[in-house]
Write an enzyme that holds these catalytic residues in place. Structure first.
Site, PDB file in Angstrom:
ATOM      1  N   PHE A 113       0.847  -1.188   0.000  1.00  0.00           N
ATOM      2  CA  PHE A 113       0.000   0.000   0.000  1.00  0.00           C
ATOM      3  C   PHE A 113       0.884   1.240   0.000  1.00  0.00           C
ATOM      4  O   PHE A 113       1.838   1.323   0.785  1.00  0.00           O
ATOM      5  CB  PHE A 113      -0.927  -0.004   1.216  1.00  0.00           C
ATOM      6  CG  PHE A 113      -2.010   1.023   1.128  1.00  0.00           C
ATOM      7  CD1 PHE A 113      -3.020   0.913   0.185  1.00  0.00           C
ATOM      8  CD2 PHE A 113      -2.012   2.120   1.963  1.00  0.00           C
ATOM      9  CE1 PHE A 113      -4.021   1.880   0.084  1.00  0.00           C
ATOM     10  CE2 PHE A 113      -3.007   3.095   1.866  1.00  0.00           C
ATOM     11  CZ  PHE A 113      -4.015   2.963   0.920  1.00  0.00           C
ATOM     12  N   ASP A 184       1.948  -5.906   7.664  1.00  0.00           N
ATOM     13  CA  ASP A 184       0.768  -5.048   7.661  1.00  0.00           C
ATOM     14  C   ASP A 184      -0.442  -5.948   7.406  1.00  0.00           C
ATOM     15  O   ASP A 184      -0.525  -6.617   6.363  1.00  0.00           O
ATOM     16  CB  ASP A 184       0.902  -3.982   6.575  1.00  0.00           C
ATOM     17  CG  ASP A 184      -0.241  -2.963   6.610  1.00  0.00           C
ATOM     18  OD1 ASP A 184      -1.348  -3.318   7.054  1.00  0.00           O
ATOM     19  OD2 ASP A 184      -0.025  -1.821   6.160  1.00  0.00           O
ATOM     20  N   TYR A 209     -11.096  -0.392  10.771  1.00  0.00           N
ATOM     21  CA  TYR A 209     -12.295   0.142  10.125  1.00  0.00           C
ATOM     22  C   TYR A 209     -12.720  -0.665   8.903  1.00  0.00           C
ATOM     23  O   TYR A 209     -13.784  -0.418   8.348  1.00  0.00           O
ATOM     24  CB  TYR A 209     -12.103   1.611   9.731  1.00  0.00           C
ATOM     25  CG  TYR A 209     -10.859   1.903   8.928  1.00  0.00           C
ATOM     26  CD1 TYR A 209     -10.823   1.693   7.557  1.00  0.00           C
ATOM     27  CD2 TYR A 209      -9.717   2.414   9.547  1.00  0.00           C
ATOM     28  CE1 TYR A 209      -9.690   1.948   6.820  1.00  0.00           C
ATOM     29  CE2 TYR A 209      -8.578   2.683   8.817  1.00  0.00           C
ATOM     30  CZ  TYR A 209      -8.559   2.445   7.459  1.00  0.00           C
ATOM     31  OH  TYR A 209      -7.421   2.708   6.736  1.00  0.00           O
ATOM     32  N   LYS A 210     -11.907  -1.623   8.491  1.00  0.00           N
ATOM     33  CA  LYS A 210     -12.250  -2.448   7.330  1.00  0.00           C
ATOM     34  C   LYS A 210     -13.065  -3.654   7.798  1.00  0.00           C
ATOM     35  O   LYS A 210     -14.215  -3.534   8.207  1.00  0.00           O
ATOM     36  CB  LYS A 210     -10.983  -2.864   6.587  1.00  0.00           C
ATOM     37  CG  LYS A 210     -10.155  -1.702   6.025  1.00  0.00           C
ATOM     38  CD  LYS A 210      -8.912  -2.205   5.315  1.00  0.00           C
ATOM     39  CE  LYS A 210      -7.968  -1.087   4.911  1.00  0.00           C
ATOM     40  NZ  LYS A 210      -8.498  -0.245   3.817  1.00  0.00           N
ATOM     41  N   ARG A 356     -12.736  -3.620  -7.550  1.00  0.00           N
ATOM     42  CA  ARG A 356     -12.415  -4.450  -6.384  1.00  0.00           C
ATOM     43  C   ARG A 356     -13.670  -4.735  -5.561  1.00  0.00           C
ATOM     44  O   ARG A 356     -14.482  -3.845  -5.311  1.00  0.00           O
ATOM     45  CB  ARG A 356     -11.372  -3.710  -5.535  1.00  0.00           C
ATOM     46  CG  ARG A 356     -10.798  -4.534  -4.401  1.00  0.00           C
ATOM     47  CD  ARG A 356      -9.717  -3.749  -3.686  1.00  0.00           C
ATOM     48  NE  ARG A 356     -10.272  -2.647  -2.885  1.00  0.00           N
ATOM     49  CZ  ARG A 356      -9.609  -2.018  -1.925  1.00  0.00           C
ATOM     50  NH1 ARG A 356      -8.351  -2.354  -1.650  1.00  0.00           N
ATOM     51  NH2 ARG A 356     -10.164  -1.039  -1.239  1.00  0.00           N
TER      52      ARG A 356
END
Length: 397
Positions: A113, A184, A209-210, A356
């Protein structure tokens, strides 16, 4: 065995929406609004500053850390929540580099990322003195782990394609050459089975939060292996990482173990929302969740490929080699995603051409997948994306 029909009822999902974007932001647990409201009115409102003691606010970062720790295979007492993922990446990386003072190379991959890479680039520039970020293709990481590497910084699941690294194998390779391994877990925690202790990870970081449904802005977490917990130098020596914050010493003394990785004041309202979400996760068997995720994603791939031959699968074909997301390439992917959203299917777009979709069994079932396939087929086969309003880029894609 987890009852996924029961967990679905615990989330608020707007009528008529198929939500395949929990890999970016999880939906609202039904009980979260009341939990946060109670915190605001009964704790903040009535207790005022005494809430830090009476309501247990100060203990929340560790308590939530242990609940997340179960989902990532961490030893109790070695995960703490707080701050943002960028801060936690910085902490882990700077601490790991300090533990390998004779080496200067950080190894990552081009699928990582960008935020992780930005943090690393900034730290390398600040440190100077020959420090280097070395980037290779994801499939070349193993052979690039050589004896000049100080730290590997890898995201287990690629945010674009869902490609999954072998955490145990790459960590073992890093250790064999004397390097430390940071993982990560932004697209792993709550998505797939993770075993940071079994894999021998030195540090791990992630967001909530995902897949963990903590809400926008929910705090991040950091894991430090027990063997390092009392030696890892805290790169950000914040007040709450001090051994005795309320002694108000003028000099910093690192707290014991994972406590030293605390930095700033805990975001209590966000933590109460996360606390509520973890009430659901406490009943979830991760092996069952992973199996169900594979079932749903395989159904999705088969359906989309049958209906839309112009889309190209960007994710690994073998479900064991991908996380809980599926990506397709389409040269007008951004416009197509906007058209899908307009018709009640929410996924997201990642440049340059990735559509996605995330698979979250806690609130998705076969009916959702079949409806998603129908919407995609309609939009792609009838070129419904080819309209001016879908071409205009929004701030968040």
């Amino acid at each position: 065995m987890t009852d996924f029909a029961a967990t679905k009822a615990l989330f608020h999902l707007p009528d008529g929406i198929v939500y395949l974007d929990g890999n970016s932001l999880g939906p609202l647990p039904r009980a979260a609004a009341a939990r946060v409201s109670q915190t605001v009115t009964d704790e903040w409102g009535e207790m005022l500053i005494t809430g830090w003691n009476k309501a247990g606010w100060m203990a929340l970062p560790m308590a939530l850390g242990d609940r997340i720790g179960r989902l990532i295979g961490a030893e109790p007492g070695h995960v703490v929540t707080g701050d943002t993922l960028s801060i936690k990446v910085y902490q882990a990386l700077a601490s790991a580099l300090a533990m390998r003072p004779d080496r200067r190379v950080i190894l990552s991959d081009t699928g990582n990322f960008p935020s992780d890479l930005y943090i690393t680039q900034g730290l390398v520039k600040m440190l100077g003195d020959g420090y280097e970020l070395r980037l290779v293709a994801p499939e070349e990481v193993a052979e690039a782990i050589t004896d000049d590497i100080a730290v590997t910084l890898l995201t287990e699941v690629d945010y674009r394609t869902g490609r999954k690294h072998d955490m145990a194998a790459l960590t073992a390779k890093a250790h064999a050459v004397g390097a430390l391994a940071i993982w990560d877990l932004a697209h792993s925690a709550g998505a797939i089975e993770v075993d940071v202790a079994g894999a021998g990870a030195d540090f791990a970081v992630g967001c909530t939060y995902k897949y963990l449904n903590g809400g926008p802005g929910a705090p991040a977490f950091i894991y430090v292996a027990p063997r390092h917990a009392d030696q890892a130098p805290p790169a950000l020596s914040g007040w709450l990482g001090h051994a005795a914050p309320f002694a108000f010493d003028l000099d910093y003394r690192a707290g014991a173990g994972i406590e030293r990785m605390r930095v700033g004041t805990p975001p209590i309202l966000q933590m109460r929302a996360l606390d509520c979400a973890l009430d659901i996760w406490d009943s979830v068997d991760m092996a069952a969740l992973r199996a169900r995720s594979i079932e749903l994603s395989e159904r999705f791939i088969a359906g989309v490929e049958a209906a839309c031959p112009t889309l190209t699968l960007a994710s690994p074909r073998d479900p064991q080699n991908r996380g809980s997301q599926v990506s397709f390439r389409f040269d007008q992917g951004y416009a197509a995603m906007q058209a899908l959203i307009d018709r009640g299917l929410i996924g997201d777009f990642r440049a340059p051409d990735i559509m996605r979709f995330g698979f979250t069994p806690l609130y998705l079932d076969e009916a959702d997948i079949d409806r998603a396939i129908e919407i995609i087929a309609d939009v792609i086969d009838n070129a419904l994306w080819d309209q001016p309003q879908y071409m205009e880029r929004k701030a968040v894609t």
